[in-house]
Design a protein around this motif. Structure first.
Motif, short mmCIF file in Angstrom:
data_model
loop_
_atom_site.label_atom_id
_atom_site.label_comp_id
_atom_site.label_asym_id
_atom_site.label_seq_id
_atom_site.Cartn_x
_atom_site.Cartn_y
_atom_site.Cartn_z
N ASP A 84 0.80 -0.86 0.03
CA ASP A 84 -0.18 0.15 -0.33
C ASP A 84 0.80 1.17 -0.53
O ASP A 84 0.20 2.25 0.36
N LEU A 85 2.61 1.32 -0.13
CA LEU A 85 3.00 1.93 0.03
C LEU A 85 3.21 2.82 -1.62
O LEU A 85 3.94 2.37 -2.37
N PRO A 86 2.23 4.06 -1.60
CA PRO A 86 2.60 4.73 -3.17
C PRO A 86 4.28 5.01 -3.04
O PRO A 86 5.11 5.12 -2.57
N VAL A 87 4.58 4.74 -4.38
CA VAL A 87 6.15 5.41 -5.11
C VAL A 87 6.34 6.18 -5.71
O VAL A 87 5.24 6.15 -6.98
N ILE A 88 6.50 7.92 -6.18
CA ILE A 88 6.30 9.11 -7.11
C ILE A 88 8.12 8.44 -7.28
O ILE A 88 8.36 9.31 -6.89
N VAL A 89 8.03 8.66 -8.80
CA VAL A 89 9.42 8.24 -9.63
C VAL A 89 9.83 9.76 -10.35
O VAL A 89 9.54 10.49 -10.32
N ILE A 90 10.75 10.64 -10.45
CA ILE A 90 11.35 11.33 -10.37
C ILE A 90 13.01 11.60 -11.06
O ILE A 90 13.85 10.32 -11.00
N SER A 91 12.87 11.56 -12.12
CA SER A 91 14.49 11.26 -13.07
C SER A 91 14.79 12.14 -13.98
O SER A 91 14.12 12.78 -14.27
N ALA A 92 16.20 12.39 -14.23
CA ALA A 92 16.64 13.30 -15.12
C ALA A 92 17.19 12.90 -16.70
O ALA A 92 17.41 12.98 -17.67
N GLN A 93 16.32 11.37 -16.17
CA GLN A 93 17.16 10.39 -18.09
C GLN A 93 15.70 10.31 -18.16
O GLN A 93 14.41 10.06 -17.93
N ASN A 94 15.85 11.60 -18.98
CA ASN A 94 14.05 11.84 -19.66
C ASN A 94 13.82 10.69 -20.90
O ASN A 94 13.72 11.28 -22.48
N THR A 95 13.33 9.83 -21.10
CA THR A 95 13.48 9.08 -22.08
C THR A 95 12.21 7.96 -22.10
O THR A 95 11.98 8.09 -21.35
N ILE A 96 11.91 7.61 -23.63
CA ILE A 96 10.71 6.82 -23.13
C ILE A 96 10.63 5.84 -22.45
O ILE A 96 9.52 4.76 -21.88
#
Length: 484
Positions: A74-86
């Motif tokens: 039940d633990l949500p994960v938000i991903v942030i990244s400088a790897q701006n690829t498809i």
């Protein structure tokens, strides 16, 4: 906002900004630069939300999501990244991250997503995603699908959402933006990747060729390039093929249909070049690919990627000097990413030193356009800059006392000059109006702090009209400027 947020990012500045913002919003925050420490906190039962970077010194944040979900479903994960690829967008979606945001992100946007994650009802059980195969990470398409521009990130998220849906797809855009590469990614990154892939063009659209393509792509994907270029009989055969696949006895093994079109396929329908009944069979989902001039900040990262790939293919290693980068960034790129790719390969082969010089870049642009390239703008090659709405590149500020119409006329004349004795592509009137409209809306929104009601009043248009235009132009609205 209430809850405990676990932050994992190796950038101390980002950890500090997020910690301060979340603390002010009422959250408790634990921040670390280590995925190992994050995993320890999760296993100890700490946290109501995880915010994690992807590329960390001790691992990959997306790769940790299955373990997090196993320990805390039940633990949500938000991903942030400088790897701006498809690929990053697709992997985050398939790992069932709550949200994926590219860096630099809008802080208010991230805070809103965090509030949604903390407010949602816990899931009682979530299926474990299948591990992603290694070939996805190693994929190197003909033109790199990378880009931080909001329009490209919106495209990546759309592809990720519909990647494995049983819907036909239209990929619309100008020539050279990478439509065929995106079309192939719908196959190569999907669950159909182990089945056949067939490509149909107008030069080979006879009855036998269409039948062979359908057989080759059984259970896989058929890519139809520019169906408006097919003659009437070939379009009729395509309609028959799609109907047979949708209702025939082998429909369970029917290939997915992905079509590439010009920037405005509906104009092809209106002009009689594309049958309306074929268009509506193809347009289950429409993905619009922005031209390179509409995402100027992606030009230099794309150029560096293309030079690195050329070196990996055996050409000399090159890099752009600051002066060459400034000049390249100001180029309008009527040929889009394909033009940039060809230019970087040529410079990798012909440059005299490791760093491509200003004179070498100027010569390359002169050969490309047939006209002497203009001097670079005084702004830094790597510094922030607005999107380039004008098809002739970065406009300079008008001189004091000059009229806006004079500046527009000068830029339009330069645009015509770049085409030499030839005329620009058809549809210039609507194209110019759209590209003037975008910066007008962006500047007005910035001046009103993102307040759409004030912006609509400033422009003298209805608020619903403004919202419709923002949606059509893929303009993201935030109440504050980007902080990180």
């Amino acid at each position: 906002m209430d809850g405990t947020v676990l932050i994992a990012d190796d950038d101390r500045t980002i950890r500090t900004v997020l910690t301060q913002a979340l603390t002010r919003a009422g959250c408790r925050v634990h921040a670390t630069g280590s995925l190992a420490q994050l995993s320890k906190w999760v296993e100890e039962g700490r946290g109501d939300l995880v915010i994690t970077d992807v590329m960390m010194p001790d691992g990959n944040g997306i790769d940790r999501i299955p373990a997090i979900r196993e320990a805390r479903p039940d633990l949500p994960v938000i991903v942030i990244s400088a790897q701006n690829t498809i690929v990053t967008a697709i992997r985050a979606t398939e790992a069932e991250a709550f949200e994926y945001l590219p860096k630099p992100f809008d802080l208010p946007d991230l805070m809103a997503k965090a509030n949604q994650a903390l407010s949602r009802r816990p899931r009682k059980s979530d299926p474990m995603p299948d591990p992603l195969p290694v070939p996805r990470e190693a994929a190197d398409p003909a033109m790199p699908l990378i880009g931080h521009a909001p329009s490209m990130q919106a495209l990546f998220r759309m592809v990720a959402r519909v990647l494995n849906a049983d819907l036909p797809v239209i990929i619309a855009g100008e020539a050279g933006v990478g439509k065929t590469t995106i079309a192939r990614s719908f196959h190569e990154l999907s669950d159909r990747r182990d089945r056949g892939l067939a490509v149909l063009t107008s030069s080979d659209a006879g009855e036998d060729a269409i039948a062979r393509a359908a057989d080759k792509a059984r259970g896989g994907t058929i890519v139809i390039e520019n169906p408006a270029g097919f003659d009437a009989s070939a379009q009729a055969r395509l309609i028959g093929l799609i109907e047979a696949m949708e209702s025939g006895p082998d429909r369970a093994q029917a290939p997915r249909v992905v079509a590439t079109t010009g920037a405005d396929p509906q104009s092809d329908v209106a002009g009689g070049r594309l049958r309306s009944d074929l268009y509506y069979r193809l347009a289950g989902v429409t993905v619009s690919v922005p031209p390179l001039r509409a995402r100027v900040d992606d030009i230099l990262p794309l150029a560096a990627h293309l030079l690195a790939r050329a070196a990996a293919q055996g050409l000399p290693e090159r890099m752009l000097s600051d002066e060459a980068a400034s000049l390249l960034r100001a180029h309008p790129f009527p040929g889009n990413v394909r033009e940039l790719e060809n230019m970087m390969r040529r410079l990798a082969l012909t440059a005299s030193g490791a760093a491509i010089s200003l004179s070498e870049m100027r010569e390359a642009l002169t050969q490309q356009t047939g006209h002497r390239a203009p001097p670079p703008t005084p702004s830094s090659a790597s510094g922030p800059a607005p999107q380039a709405p004008e098809p002739t590149g970065q406009p300079s500020l008008p001189q004091a006392g000059s009229r806006l119409s004079d500046s527009v006329e000068a830029h339009l004349q330069r645009y015509f000059d770049l085409h030499g004795d030839a005329l620009p592509p058809p549809g210039l009137y609507d194209r110019i109006l759209r590209e003037v409209e975008r910066p007008l809306l962006q500047v007005a929104l910035d001046a009103t702090g993102g307040n759409q009601l004030r912006c609509a009043d400033l422009l003298g248009i209805n608020r619903n009209t403004l919202r419709k235009k923002l949606t059509e132009l893929n303009i993201e609205v935030t109440r504050r400027r980007k902080l990180m």
